[in-house]
Design an enzyme around this catalytic site. Structure first.
Site, PDB file in Angstrom:
ATOM      1  N   HIS A  17      34.216  34.523  49.774  1.00  0.00           N
ATOM      2  CA  HIS A  17      33.860  34.683  51.188  1.00  0.00           C
ATOM      3  C   HIS A  17      32.990  33.537  51.704  1.00  0.00           C
ATOM      4  O   HIS A  17      32.226  33.717  52.643  1.00  0.00           O
ATOM      5  CB  HIS A  17      33.165  36.029  51.400  1.00  0.00           C
ATOM      6  CG  HIS A  17      34.095  37.190  51.228  1.00  0.00           C
ATOM      7  ND1 HIS A  17      34.800  37.748  52.274  1.00  0.00           N
ATOM      8  CD2 HIS A  17      34.460  37.881  50.126  1.00  0.00           C
ATOM      9  CE1 HIS A  17      35.547  38.739  51.830  1.00  0.00           C
ATOM     10  NE2 HIS A  17      35.351  38.844  50.529  1.00  0.00           N
ATOM     11  N   HIS A 104      34.231  45.040  37.430  1.00  0.00           N
ATOM     12  CA  HIS A 104      34.100  43.759  38.109  1.00  0.00           C
ATOM     13  C   HIS A 104      33.117  42.871  37.339  1.00  0.00           C
ATOM     14  O   HIS A 104      32.528  43.298  36.348  1.00  0.00           O
ATOM     15  CB  HIS A 104      33.601  43.947  39.546  1.00  0.00           C
ATOM     16  CG  HIS A 104      34.654  44.406  40.492  1.00  0.00           C
ATOM     17  ND1 HIS A 104      35.125  45.703  40.510  1.00  0.00           N
ATOM     18  CD2 HIS A 104      35.326  43.754  41.470  1.00  0.00           C
ATOM     19  CE1 HIS A 104      36.037  45.829  41.451  1.00  0.00           C
ATOM     20  NE2 HIS A 104      36.188  44.658  42.058  1.00  0.00           N
ATOM     21  N   ASP A 349      44.574  44.343  46.574  1.00  0.00           N
ATOM     22  CA  ASP A 349      45.960  44.539  46.155  1.00  0.00           C
ATOM     23  C   ASP A 349      46.070  45.788  45.297  1.00  0.00           C
ATOM     24  O   ASP A 349      45.313  45.937  44.331  1.00  0.00           O
ATOM     25  CB  ASP A 349      46.424  43.338  45.322  1.00  0.00           C
ATOM     26  CG  ASP A 349      46.531  42.067  46.137  1.00  0.00           C
ATOM     27  OD1 ASP A 349      47.573  41.889  46.790  1.00  0.00           O
ATOM     28  OD2 ASP A 349      45.577  41.272  46.125  1.00  0.00           O
TER      29      ASP A 349
END
Length: 402
Positions: A17, A104, A349
């Site tokens: 980002h 993550h 996704d």
């Protein structure tokens, strides 16, 4: 580190980002015709928002060549590539201030650096792969023009749904079926990118592809995710690439593939299935090809023997885990150890493998490019020496075949 390669060196930069992502490529030969459009094709195959099977993040992923190219020709100097992040939403990740997201890299990055990106996955995000794909497109363009090398990857499984690859034996007899079916080997030798891109799943076996769609949609509707595998074939690679010990060709290939986000396993040739048949069936007998050179009858080795390419098709498979970002509430712990419930936001996704196809092709191209430059440097150095006349003919290749 963020650099891969010895003579063809690729450095990627950027977080998921931040303002932009991209790459610096050092070692690209001069004189290669190269324009933005030559790179854009692969970036467009990787970009998000392609169908209802991928994340809805709307990025154009337009590449801008910053350096190393003039009048559409490479100069031999470092090539700078830039892709702007346009549809980034860092506010979707405010919960990561309190929670390390399950599976993550939030917590491991914090352990490593003592600081982490405040939004998205930072460098562990698949957004980082834009630089790889752009660099791979350049490598692939050189490989195609200089050596006629072709690289095609495709989705071979989603969840438990997979393209038929072999016949499963019901017993432990030595008369086991071939580790890879003739039908799958034919697919490996003939599949094209046009075949792959005919379906949104990027699976060239249409019957299997339709079942994959339903499996991905089922995961999406359940606010869940599902994993899969990508198979890749590299054709027309010269023999002799790779080093005898630590830098075997498949080791370099495995290193590159397992550096892709979300990968969990790598196999080449017959892979794990090759452990289930006796050596008498698995060995690759040599045969004479139509052009008079030696080849192998079965190619269970996947184009590599002793860590060195043997001129056969190189084929391998990579496993991608189910995406870790899901919209279901998950019981987990905060950074301070307090238990809680994380309901992740953001766009993700439900299955990454359709978009992973050009990433796998890119990393394959970068590996082959680097290994070819290394081998050609060795051959050029050897060619400056007088011909060898003191060794038996069986120890030295004739000049025409070197």
């Amino acid at each position: 580190m963020s650099t891969y390669g010895t003579l063809f060196r690729v450095t990627t930069y950027g977080e998921s980002h931040c303002a932009s992502v991209g790459a610096i490529i050092d070692g690209c030969p001069p004189g290669l015709e190269l324009r933005d459009t030559d790179i854009q094709t692969q970036l467009s195959r990787r970009r998000p928002g392609q169908s209802n099977l991928t994340t809805p993040r709307n990025e154009k992923d337009l590449v801008h060549i910053q350096s190393g190219v003039e009048h559409g020709v490479t100069l031999g100097t470092p090539i700078g590539l830039l892709v702007k992040n346009e549809d980034h939403r860092p506010h979707d990740y405010s919960e990561t201030d309190f929670y390390p997201r399950p599976s993550h890299a939030d917590y491991t990055y914090l352990q490593k650096y003592g600081i982490k990106a405040s939004s998205g996955g930072g460098r562990s995000s698949a957004r980082e792969t834009i630089g790889r794909v752009a660099a791979g497109a350049i490598a692939e363009r050189y490989l195609k023009q200089a050596f006629g090398i072709e690289i095609v990857a495709f989705v071979s499984s989603v969840g438990k749904i997979q393209i038929p690859q072999t016949t499963t034996a019901d017993d432990d007899s030595d008369d086991a079926p071939d580790p890879v079916s003739p039908e799958f080997l034919k697919l490996i030798s003939t599949v094209t990118r046009e075949d792959v891109d005919k379906h949104t799943t990027r699976c060239p076996h249409l019957e299997t592809a339709e079942r994959m769609v339903q499996r991905i949609i089922r995961a999406k509707d359940a606010q869940d995710s599902i994993g899969g595998t990508v198979t890749c074939v590299i054709r027309n690679v010269p023999g002799g690439l790779g080093e005898p010990t630590f830098d075997k060709f498949e080791a370099k290939l495995g290193h590159a593939m397992l550096s892709i986000p979300a990968t969990k396993a790598f196999e080449i040739g017959s892979g794990f299935r090759g452990t289930e048949v006796p050596g008498s069936k698995h060995n690759d007998p040599f045969v004479v090809r139509e052009d008079g050179t030696l080849g192998t009858k079965t190619n269970w080795s996947g184009g590599v023997q002793g860590g060195i390419t043997n001129s056969e098709d190189i084929y391998f498979r990579i496993a991608f885990k189910s995406p870790a970002t899901i919209s279901q509430p998950q019981s987990t712990a905060q950074y301070d150890g307090e238990p809680g419930t994380l309901a992740a936001r953001g766009r993700h996704d439900p299955c990454v493998v359709p978009r992973a196809v050009p990433i796998v092709e890119a990393m394959a191209a970068i590996v082959v490019m680097d290994q070819l430059l290394i081998q050609n440097a060795r051959k050029t150095a050897a060619s400056l020496l007088p011909p060898i006349t003191t060794l038996p003919p069986t120890m030295v290749l004739p000049p025409a075949t070197q």
